[in-house]
Design a protein around this motif. Structure first.
Motif, PDB file in Angstrom:
ATOM      1  N   GLU A  16       0.829  -1.311  -0.092  1.00 28.98           N
ATOM      2  CA  GLU A  16      -0.114   0.159  -0.254  1.00 28.98           C
ATOM      3  C   GLU A  16       0.741   1.318   0.008  1.00 28.98           C
ATOM      4  OE1 GLU A  16      -2.850  -0.159   3.108  1.00 28.98           O
ATOM      5  OE2 GLU A  16      -3.941  -1.776   2.372  1.00 28.98           O
ATOM      6  N   LYS A  17       1.913   1.038   0.435  1.00 31.60           N
ATOM      7  CA  LYS A  17       2.846   2.443   0.885  1.00 31.60           C
ATOM      8  C   LYS A  17       3.532   2.611  -0.608  1.00 31.60           C
ATOM      9  CE  LYS A  17       4.157   2.151   5.627  1.00 31.60           C
ATOM     10  NZ  LYS A  17       5.216   2.040   6.609  1.00 31.60           N
ATOM     11  N   ILE A  18       4.043   1.517  -1.273  1.00 29.38           N
ATOM     12  CA  ILE A  18       4.539   1.681  -2.520  1.00 29.38           C
ATOM     13  C   ILE A  18       3.646   2.334  -3.382  1.00 29.38           C
ATOM     14  CG2 ILE A  18       5.111   0.260  -4.419  1.00 29.38           C
ATOM     15  CD1 ILE A  18       6.678  -1.689  -2.343  1.00 29.38           C
ATOM     16  N   GLU A  19       2.245   1.765  -3.595  1.00 33.49           N
ATOM     17  CA  GLU A  19       1.371   2.428  -4.339  1.00 33.49           C
ATOM     18  C   GLU A  19       1.111   3.697  -4.176  1.00 33.49           C
ATOM     19  OE1 GLU A  19      -1.898  -0.401  -3.920  1.00 33.49           O
ATOM     20  OE2 GLU A  19      -0.875  -1.981  -5.123  1.00 33.49           O
ATOM     21  N   ALA A  20       0.862   4.168  -2.731  1.00 32.93           N
ATOM     22  CA  ALA A  20       0.780   5.474  -2.607  1.00 32.93           C
ATOM     23  C   ALA A  20       1.851   6.441  -3.258  1.00 32.93           C
ATOM     24  CB  ALA A  20       0.433   5.934  -1.070  1.00 32.93           C
ATOM     25  N   ILE A  21       3.136   5.955  -2.872  1.00 38.86           N
ATOM     26  CA  ILE A  21       4.258   6.712  -3.342  1.00 38.86           C
ATOM     27  C   ILE A  21       4.356   6.678  -4.871  1.00 38.86           C
ATOM     28  CG2 ILE A  21       6.961   6.647  -3.406  1.00 38.86           C
ATOM     29  CD1 ILE A  21       6.807   5.508  -0.689  1.00 38.86           C
ATOM     30  N   GLN A  22       3.937   5.475  -5.502  1.00 41.58           N
ATOM     31  CA  GLN A  22       3.906   5.853  -6.890  1.00 41.58           C
ATOM     32  C   GLN A  22       2.931   6.538  -7.460  1.00 41.58           C
ATOM     33  OE1 GLN A  22       3.352   1.589  -8.164  1.00 41.58           O
ATOM     34  NE2 GLN A  22       5.582   1.170  -8.480  1.00 41.58           N
ATOM     35  N   ALA A  23       1.766   6.804  -6.781  1.00 36.47           N
ATOM     36  CA  ALA A  23       0.713   7.790  -7.193  1.00 36.47           C
ATOM     37  C   ALA A  23       1.173   9.241  -6.952  1.00 36.47           C
ATOM     38  CB  ALA A  23      -0.640   7.325  -6.356  1.00 36.47           C
ATOM     39  N   GLU A  24       1.867   9.406  -5.948  1.00 37.82           N
ATOM     40  CA  GLU A  24       2.519  10.719  -5.626  1.00 37.82           C
ATOM     41  C   GLU A  24       3.328  11.066  -6.616  1.00 37.82           C
ATOM     42  OE1 GLU A  24       4.634  13.309  -2.061  1.00 37.82           O
ATOM     43  OE2 GLU A  24       3.919  11.135  -1.502  1.00 37.82           O
ATOM     44  N   LEU A  25       4.198  10.315  -7.022  1.00 32.48           N
ATOM     45  CA  LEU A  25       5.571  10.474  -8.038  1.00 32.48           C
ATOM     46  C   LEU A  25       4.772  10.623  -9.193  1.00 32.48           C
ATOM     47  CD1 LEU A  25       8.311  10.443  -8.635  1.00 32.48           C
ATOM     48  CD2 LEU A  25       8.010   8.083  -9.082  1.00 32.48           C
ATOM     49  N   ALA A  26       3.818  10.131  -9.519  1.00 31.37           N
ATOM     50  CA  ALA A  26       2.903  10.346 -10.867  1.00 31.37           C
ATOM     51  C   ALA A  26       2.246  11.612 -10.881  1.00 31.37           C
ATOM     52  CB  ALA A  26       2.064   9.255 -11.161  1.00 31.37           C
ATOM     53  N   SER A  27       1.650  12.131  -9.853  1.00 35.45           N
ATOM     54  CA  SER A  27       1.083  13.429  -9.903  1.00 35.45           C
ATOM     55  C   SER A  27       2.229  14.508  -9.796  1.00 35.45           C
ATOM     56  CB  SER A  27       0.196  13.426  -8.550  1.00 35.45           C
ATOM     57  OG  SER A  27       1.057  13.582  -7.329  1.00 35.45           O
ATOM     58  N   LEU A  28       3.312  14.314  -9.342  1.00 35.52           N
ATOM     59  CA  LEU A  28       4.443  15.182  -9.355  1.00 35.52           C
ATOM     60  C   LEU A  28       4.776  15.214 -10.651  1.00 35.52           C
ATOM     61  CD1 LEU A  28       6.602  14.472  -6.181  1.00 35.52           C
ATOM     62  CD2 LEU A  28       5.098  16.564  -6.774  1.00 35.52           C
ATOM     63  N   LEU A  29       4.857  14.153 -11.371  1.00 32.95           N
ATOM     64  CA  LEU A  29       5.328  14.173 -12.812  1.00 32.95           C
ATOM     65  C   LEU A  29       4.395  14.642 -13.814  1.00 32.95           C
ATOM     66  CD1 LEU A  29       7.736  11.073 -12.903  1.00 32.95           C
ATOM     67  CD2 LEU A  29       8.428  13.427 -12.516  1.00 32.95           C
TER      68      LEU A  29
END
Length: 75
Positions: A16-29
């Motif tokens: 879940e943490k990995i998915e949240a971090i990936q989503a945050e990264l996608a929003s930043l990019l």
């Protein structure tokens, strides 16, 4: 691989943490979809009709030779 219940819960929490971090990264990019992880898909190779015909002829020759060999042994 046998995991205990606590190990499974920890693995789920990490996922879940990995998915949240990936989503945050996608929003930043500025990406709407998460980036693909792993190797890119390989392009499917195709074989020409001539190559298929050549392979089929070679296989038929092998079968004929094997059939002749077994017929010779049978006599």
């Amino acid at each position: 691989m046998n995991l205990s219940a606590s190990q499974l819960r920890r693995a789920a929490a990490l996922q879940e943490k990995i998915e949240a971090i990936q989503a945050e990264l996608a929003s930043l990019l500025g990406s709407s979809a998460p980036a693909a992880v792993g190797k890119p898909a390989k392009k499917k190779r195709t074989m020409s009709a001539a190559a298929r015909k050549k392979i089929a002829a070679a296989q038929k020759a092998r079968w004929a030779a094997r059939k002749a060999e077994t017929a010779k042994k049978g006599k």
